[in-house]
Each structure stands twice: as C-alpha cells, then as structure tokens.
Design a protein around this motif. Structure first.
Motif, short mmCIF file in Angstrom:
data_model
loop_
_atom_site.label_atom_id
_atom_site.label_comp_id
_atom_site.label_asym_id
_atom_site.label_seq_id
_atom_site.Cartn_x
_atom_site.Cartn_y
_atom_site.Cartn_z
N VAL A 33 0.83 -1.21 0.00
CA VAL A 33 0.00 0.00 0.00
C VAL A 33 0.87 1.26 0.00
CG1 VAL A 33 -1.65 1.33 1.38
CG2 VAL A 33 -2.03 -1.11 1.01
N CYS A 34 1.90 1.29 0.84
CA CYS A 34 2.78 2.47 0.90
C CYS A 34 3.46 2.70 -0.45
CB CYS A 34 3.84 2.30 1.98
SG CYS A 34 3.24 2.51 3.65
N ALA A 35 4.00 1.65 -1.05
CA ALA A 35 4.69 1.79 -2.33
C ALA A 35 3.73 2.24 -3.43
CB ALA A 35 5.39 0.49 -2.71
N ALA A 36 2.52 1.69 -3.44
CA ALA A 36 1.54 2.07 -4.46
C ALA A 36 1.12 3.53 -4.31
CB ALA A 36 0.33 1.14 -4.39
N ILE A 37 0.90 3.96 -3.08
CA ILE A 37 0.53 5.36 -2.84
C ILE A 37 1.66 6.29 -3.27
CG2 ILE A 37 0.07 7.06 -1.03
CD1 ILE A 37 -1.58 4.85 0.40
N LEU A 38 2.89 5.95 -2.90
CA LEU A 38 4.04 6.77 -3.31
C LEU A 38 4.18 6.80 -4.83
CD1 LEU A 38 6.86 6.04 -0.74
CD2 LEU A 38 5.83 8.23 -1.25
N THR A 39 3.94 5.69 -5.50
CA THR A 39 4.00 5.66 -6.96
C THR A 39 3.00 6.64 -7.54
OG1 THR A 39 4.68 3.34 -6.95
CG2 THR A 39 3.76 4.20 -9.01
N VAL A 87 1.31 9.26 -5.99
CA VAL A 87 1.50 10.66 -5.59
C VAL A 87 2.73 11.26 -6.27
CG1 VAL A 87 2.06 12.15 -3.62
CG2 VAL A 87 0.28 10.42 -3.40
N MET A 88 3.85 10.55 -6.22
CA MET A 88 5.06 11.11 -6.81
C MET A 88 5.01 11.06 -8.34
SD MET A 88 6.50 12.33 -4.27
CE MET A 88 8.21 12.72 -4.52
N GLY A 89 4.28 10.10 -8.90
CA GLY A 89 4.08 10.07 -10.34
C GLY A 89 3.30 11.28 -10.81
N GLN A 90 2.26 11.65 -10.06
CA GLN A 90 1.49 12.85 -10.40
C GLN A 90 2.35 14.11 -10.25
OE1 GLN A 90 -2.23 12.86 -8.13
NE2 GLN A 90 -3.22 12.42 -10.08
N ARG A 91 3.15 14.15 -9.20
CA ARG A 91 4.03 15.31 -9.00
C ARG A 91 5.04 15.41 -10.14
NH1 ARG A 91 5.71 15.92 -3.27
NH2 ARG A 91 3.59 16.69 -3.22
N TYR A 92 5.56 14.28 -10.58
CA TYR A 92 6.49 14.29 -11.71
C TYR A 92 5.80 14.79 -12.97
CZ TYR A 92 9.42 12.79 -15.53
OH TYR A 92 10.16 12.77 -16.68
N MET A 93 4.56 14.35 -13.21
CA MET A 93 3.82 14.79 -14.40
C MET A 93 3.57 16.30 -14.36
SD MET A 93 3.53 12.20 -16.18
CE MET A 93 2.30 11.28 -17.04
N GLN A 94 3.37 16.87 -13.17
CA GLN A 94 3.12 18.30 -13.05
C GLN A 94 4.39 19.13 -13.20
OE1 GLN A 94 1.34 18.48 -9.18
NE2 GLN A 94 -0.69 17.88 -9.92
N THR A 95 5.48 18.65 -12.62
CA THR A 95 6.70 19.45 -12.56
C THR A 95 7.78 19.03 -13.55
OG1 THR A 95 7.73 18.06 -10.88
CG2 THR A 95 6.34 19.87 -10.10
N SER A 96 7.73 17.79 -14.03
CA SER A 96 8.77 17.21 -14.89
C SER A 96 10.14 17.18 -14.22
CB SER A 96 8.87 17.97 -16.22
OG SER A 96 7.67 17.85 -16.94
N LYS A 97 10.17 17.22 -12.90
CA LYS A 97 11.43 17.18 -12.17
C LYS A 97 11.78 15.72 -11.84
CE LYS A 97 11.23 21.72 -10.09
NZ LYS A 97 11.26 22.49 -8.84
N MET A 126 14.26 14.79 -9.95
CA MET A 126 14.62 14.70 -8.54
C MET A 126 13.71 15.59 -7.73
SD MET A 126 16.67 12.97 -6.92
CE MET A 126 17.43 12.83 -5.36
N PRO A 127 13.01 15.12 -6.75
CA PRO A 127 12.93 13.75 -6.27
C PRO A 127 11.74 12.97 -6.85
CG PRO A 127 11.92 15.16 -4.65
CD PRO A 127 12.40 16.05 -5.80
N ALA A 128 10.79 13.69 -7.46
CA ALA A 128 9.52 13.05 -7.83
C ALA A 128 9.70 11.87 -8.80
CB ALA A 128 8.57 14.08 -8.43
N GLY A 129 10.45 12.05 -9.86
CA GLY A 129 10.62 10.99 -10.84
C GLY A 129 11.34 9.78 -10.28
N ILE A 130 12.39 10.03 -9.50
CA ILE A 130 13.17 8.94 -8.91
C ILE A 130 12.30 8.15 -7.92
CG2 ILE A 130 15.16 8.39 -7.44
CD1 ILE A 130 15.98 9.35 -10.22
N VAL A 131 11.62 8.86 -7.03
CA VAL A 131 10.80 8.17 -6.02
C VAL A 131 9.65 7.42 -6.69
CG1 VAL A 131 9.31 8.49 -4.00
CG2 VAL A 131 11.45 9.76 -4.17
N ALA A 132 9.04 8.03 -7.70
CA ALA A 132 7.94 7.35 -8.42
C ALA A 132 8.45 6.09 -9.09
CB ALA A 132 7.31 8.29 -9.44
N GLY A 133 9.61 6.16 -9.72
CA GLY A 133 10.18 4.99 -10.40
C GLY A 133 10.53 3.87 -9.44
N ILE A 134 11.24 4.22 -8.36
CA ILE A 134 11.62 3.21 -7.36
C ILE A 134 10.37 2.62 -6.72
CG2 ILE A 134 12.72 2.87 -5.11
CD1 ILE A 134 14.79 4.99 -6.01
N SER A 135 9.40 3.46 -6.41
CA SER A 135 8.18 2.98 -5.77
C SER A 135 7.38 2.08 -6.70
CB SER A 135 7.33 4.16 -5.31
OG SER A 135 8.02 4.90 -4.33
#
Length: 119
Positions: free
Chosen positions: A67-73, A75-85, A87-96
């Motif tokens: 559940v934690c990994a799926a939620i992080l995927t 949330v951080m995936g959405q943040r990456y889509m919004q910011t295209s950054k 670090m940290p959003a893309g990395i955390v989304a990918g690892i998660s």
C-alpha cells in the motif's frame, strides 16, 4: 529475495530524502511524506523480518509495504507529471513503482520462501 531485504533500505532512503528535503527547503511535506512513509516501511520490513525468523510470513507487513509503495508511486508520479522534475519526484515514483511490482509478485507467490529446516 525476501521483501524485508529491500523494504528496510527503501524505507531508509525515504527517511533520508525526507530529512534532506526538510533541511534544504524547510518542507514539512518532505519531512512528513518521506520520513513518515519511510518509518512505516521500516516498521513493516521489521514485522516481515521477525515473522521470517519464526519461519512464517507476515502478510500484514507485506500489505503495508504494498500500500505504501503504491501510494508513493501514484503521488510522486502525479508530482512528476506536473513538474517534470526527475529529482525527487521521478526517482521516487520509479523506485516505488518497482517496489510495488515486487510486492505484488511476493503476494502472488505466497510471500517469502521459507527454507526447509536443516536436519
């Protein structure tokens, strides 16, 4: 490979990342999201490790990890889509995302493999 072998380091990386985010930018969201989720994952990994030591599986620990990994995927995936950054959003989304797939594999295969007792 057992889930706790990856979960505890994954949780530590999230805790360190959350603390760094807080120290660099004063971000309470980084501290709460990163360190908080990391500590929950470390706890879930600990549950799984202790169950494994008793030659059992901790499906509660595995459920928390998933559940934690799926939620992080998400949330951080959405943040990456919004910011295209990356670090940290893309990395955390990918690892998660990778960790979520790993946990789903562990669930599908019945948890950690318990080796036969040596006689």
């Amino acid at each position: 490979m057992h889930d706790f072998c990856f979960t505890i380091p994954y949780g530590l990386v999230l805790v360190i990342g959350g603390v760094i985010g807080y120290l660099k930018k004063g971000s309470m969201a980084s501290l709460g999201g990163g360190a908080g989720t990391g500590l929950v994952l470390i706890f879930a990994g600990y549950l799984s490790l202790k169950a494994f030591e008793k030659r059992k599986n901790s499906f509660l620990g595995l459920a928390i990890e998933t559940v934690c990994a799926a939620i992080l995927t998400f949330v951080m995936g959405q943040r990456y889509m919004q910011t295209s950054k990356i670090m940290p959003a893309g990395i955390v989304a990918g690892i998660s995302a990778l960790m979520t797939l790993f946990y789903l594999y562990k669930i599908a295969t019945g948890g950690n493999h318990i080796p036969a007792k040596a006689e």
